[in-house]
Design a protein around this motif. Structure first.
Motif, PDB file in Angstrom:
ATOM      1  N   SER A   1       0.833  -1.201   0.000  1.00 19.87           N
ATOM      2  CA  SER A   1       0.000   0.000   0.000  1.00 19.87           C
ATOM      3  C   SER A   1       0.868   1.252   0.000  1.00 19.87           C
ATOM      4  O   SER A   1       0.504   2.259  -0.615  1.00 19.87           O
ATOM      5  CB  SER A   1      -0.952  -0.005   1.193  1.00 19.87           C
ATOM      6  OG  SER A   1      -0.224  -0.016   2.398  1.00 19.87           O
ATOM      7  N   MET A   2       2.025   1.193   0.645  1.00 21.08           N
ATOM      8  CA  MET A   2       2.914   2.351   0.678  1.00 21.08           C
ATOM      9  C   MET A   2       3.438   2.676  -0.720  1.00 21.08           C
ATOM     10  O   MET A   2       3.432   3.835  -1.141  1.00 21.08           O
ATOM     11  CB  MET A   2       4.098   2.107   1.625  1.00 21.08           C
ATOM     12  CG  MET A   2       4.958   3.340   1.800  1.00 21.08           C
ATOM     13  SD  MET A   2       6.402   3.119   2.868  1.00 21.08           S
ATOM     14  CE  MET A   2       5.677   2.493   4.343  1.00 21.08           C
ATOM     15  N   ARG A   3       3.847   1.662  -1.439  1.00 17.75           N
ATOM     16  CA  ARG A   3       4.353   1.906  -2.803  1.00 17.75           C
ATOM     17  C   ARG A   3       3.244   2.435  -3.706  1.00 17.75           C
ATOM     18  O   ARG A   3       3.459   3.359  -4.492  1.00 17.75           O
ATOM     19  CB  ARG A   3       4.946   0.632  -3.388  1.00 17.75           C
ATOM     20  CG  ARG A   3       5.521   0.888  -4.771  1.00 17.75           C
ATOM     21  CD  ARG A   3       6.337  -0.254  -5.265  1.00 17.75           C
ATOM     22  NE  ARG A   3       6.768   0.042  -6.614  1.00 17.75           N
ATOM     23  CZ  ARG A   3       7.890  -0.359  -7.140  1.00 17.75           C
ATOM     24  NH1 ARG A   3       8.708  -1.082  -6.429  1.00 17.75           N
ATOM     25  NH2 ARG A   3       8.211  -0.053  -8.378  1.00 17.75           N
ATOM     26  N   ALA A   4       2.054   1.880  -3.590  1.00 22.09           N
ATOM     27  CA  ALA A   4       0.925   2.352  -4.398  1.00 22.09           C
ATOM     28  C   ALA A   4       0.602   3.812  -4.063  1.00 22.09           C
ATOM     29  O   ALA A   4       0.306   4.614  -4.953  1.00 22.09           O
ATOM     30  CB  ALA A   4      -0.296   1.467  -4.162  1.00 22.09           C
ATOM     31  N   GLU A   5       0.691   4.165  -2.784  1.00 20.03           N
ATOM     32  CA  GLU A   5       0.427   5.546  -2.361  1.00 20.03           C
ATOM     33  C   GLU A   5       1.455   6.500  -2.973  1.00 20.03           C
ATOM     34  O   GLU A   5       1.110   7.563  -3.476  1.00 20.03           O
ATOM     35  CB  GLU A   5       0.482   5.623  -0.837  1.00 20.03           C
ATOM     36  CG  GLU A   5       0.004   6.927  -0.270  1.00 20.03           C
ATOM     37  CD  GLU A   5      -1.466   6.936   0.069  1.00 20.03           C
ATOM     38  OE1 GLU A   5      -1.959   8.009   0.460  1.00 20.03           O
ATOM     39  OE2 GLU A   5      -2.118   5.901  -0.048  1.00 20.03           O
ATOM     40  N   PHE A   6       2.740   6.109  -2.944  1.00 19.03           N
ATOM     41  CA  PHE A   6       3.778   6.956  -3.538  1.00 19.03           C
ATOM     42  C   PHE A   6       3.621   7.045  -5.060  1.00 19.03           C
ATOM     43  O   PHE A   6       3.868   8.096  -5.655  1.00 19.03           O
ATOM     44  CB  PHE A   6       5.175   6.454  -3.176  1.00 19.03           C
ATOM     45  CG  PHE A   6       5.643   6.899  -1.826  1.00 19.03           C
ATOM     46  CD1 PHE A   6       5.653   8.235  -1.476  1.00 19.03           C
ATOM     47  CD2 PHE A   6       6.083   5.976  -0.899  1.00 19.03           C
ATOM     48  CE1 PHE A   6       6.088   8.652  -0.224  1.00 19.03           C
ATOM     49  CE2 PHE A   6       6.521   6.377   0.359  1.00 19.03           C
ATOM     50  CZ  PHE A   6       6.518   7.716   0.695  1.00 19.03           C
TER      51      PHE A   6
ATOM     52  N   LYS B   1       2.031  10.341  -9.765  1.00 20.32           N
ATOM     53  CA  LYS B   1       1.127  10.593 -10.893  1.00 20.32           C
ATOM     54  C   LYS B   1       0.352  11.894 -10.687  1.00 20.32           C
ATOM     55  O   LYS B   1       0.210  12.691 -11.611  1.00 20.32           O
ATOM     56  CB  LYS B   1       0.160   9.414 -11.049  1.00 20.32           C
ATOM     57  CG  LYS B   1      -0.824   9.572 -12.182  1.00 20.32           C
ATOM     58  CD  LYS B   1      -0.144   9.590 -13.525  1.00 20.32           C
ATOM     59  CE  LYS B   1      -1.177   9.620 -14.641  1.00 20.32           C
ATOM     60  NZ  LYS B   1      -0.565   9.772 -15.947  1.00 20.32           N
ATOM     61  N   GLY B   2      -0.131  12.125  -9.473  1.00 23.41           N
ATOM     62  CA  GLY B   2      -0.857  13.363  -9.181  1.00 23.41           C
ATOM     63  C   GLY B   2       0.012  14.591  -9.346  1.00 23.41           C
ATOM     64  O   GLY B   2      -0.425  15.614  -9.888  1.00 23.41           O
ATOM     65  N   LEU B   3       1.270  14.502  -8.903  1.00 26.57           N
ATOM     66  CA  LEU B   3       2.194  15.629  -9.073  1.00 26.57           C
ATOM     67  C   LEU B   3       2.493  15.886 -10.541  1.00 26.57           C
ATOM     68  O   LEU B   3       2.595  17.036 -10.982  1.00 26.57           O
ATOM     69  CB  LEU B   3       3.484  15.368  -8.296  1.00 26.57           C
ATOM     70  CG  LEU B   3       3.364  15.377  -6.770  1.00 26.57           C
ATOM     71  CD1 LEU B   3       4.678  14.926  -6.136  1.00 26.57           C
ATOM     72  CD2 LEU B   3       2.940  16.732  -6.254  1.00 26.57           C
ATOM     73  N   GLN B   4       2.640  14.816 -11.315  1.00 22.28           N
ATOM     74  CA  GLN B   4       2.873  14.970 -12.758  1.00 22.28           C
ATOM     75  C   GLN B   4       1.686  15.663 -13.425  1.00 22.28           C
ATOM     76  O   GLN B   4       1.870  16.568 -14.250  1.00 22.28           O
ATOM     77  CB  GLN B   4       3.118  13.611 -13.407  1.00 22.28           C
ATOM     78  CG  GLN B   4       4.442  12.997 -13.040  1.00 22.28           C
ATOM     79  CD  GLN B   4       4.582  11.556 -13.511  1.00 22.28           C
ATOM     80  OE1 GLN B   4       3.606  10.834 -13.664  1.00 22.28           O
ATOM     81  NE2 GLN B   4       5.823  11.131 -13.698  1.00 22.28           N
ATOM     82  N   LEU B   5       0.475  15.246 -13.066  1.00 22.30           N
ATOM     83  CA  LEU B   5      -0.722  15.869 -13.637  1.00 22.30           C
ATOM     84  C   LEU B   5      -0.824  17.343 -13.243  1.00 22.30           C
ATOM     85  O   LEU B   5      -1.172  18.192 -14.070  1.00 22.30           O
ATOM     86  CB  LEU B   5      -1.978  15.116 -13.206  1.00 22.30           C
ATOM     87  CG  LEU B   5      -2.142  13.721 -13.801  1.00 22.30           C
ATOM     88  CD1 LEU B   5      -3.308  12.985 -13.130  1.00 22.30           C
ATOM     89  CD2 LEU B   5      -2.358  13.802 -15.303  1.00 22.30           C
ATOM     90  N   ALA B   6      -0.518  17.641 -11.996  1.00 20.27           N
ATOM     91  CA  ALA B   6      -0.552  19.030 -11.539  1.00 20.27           C
ATOM     92  C   ALA B   6       0.482  19.868 -12.287  1.00 20.27           C
ATOM     93  O   ALA B   6       0.216  21.003 -12.681  1.00 20.27           O
ATOM     94  CB  ALA B   6      -0.309  19.093 -10.029  1.00 20.27           C
TER      95      ALA B   6
END
Length: 80
Positions: A41-46, A51-56
């Motif tokens: 779950s930690m790796r999936a969260e990172f 991905k969210g930072l890339q989109l932003a």
């Protein structure tokens, strides 16, 4: 009780748990889903954070309020 709160005026919230971006009115302005395979779950969260930072970045978001609920990830990000 834990609940979602809107970010400050002009900011965009990036919620990694649900991977949805919302503006200061609480309006969803984007979301994504991805299959990361059999990871912790930690790796999936990172990976969701990346991905969210890339989109932003691609959308030239200037004021981003990152929200994570994985305590271990938050501790890692807050260490020097």
């Amino acid at each position: 009780m834990i609940k979602w709160t809107a970010p400050a005026y002009g900011w965009i919230a990036l919620n990694t748990g649900r991977s949805r971006k919302r503006d200061h009115y609480g309006k969803s302005i984007g979301c994504f889903s991805a299959y990361y395979g059999h990871y912790t779950s930690m790796r999936a969260e990172f990976m969701a954070l990346l991905k969210g930072l890339q989109l932003a970045w691609e959308r030239e978001v200037k004021l981003l309020d990152v929200r994570m609920d994985n305590k271990a990830c938050i501790q890692i990000l807050n260490t020097n």
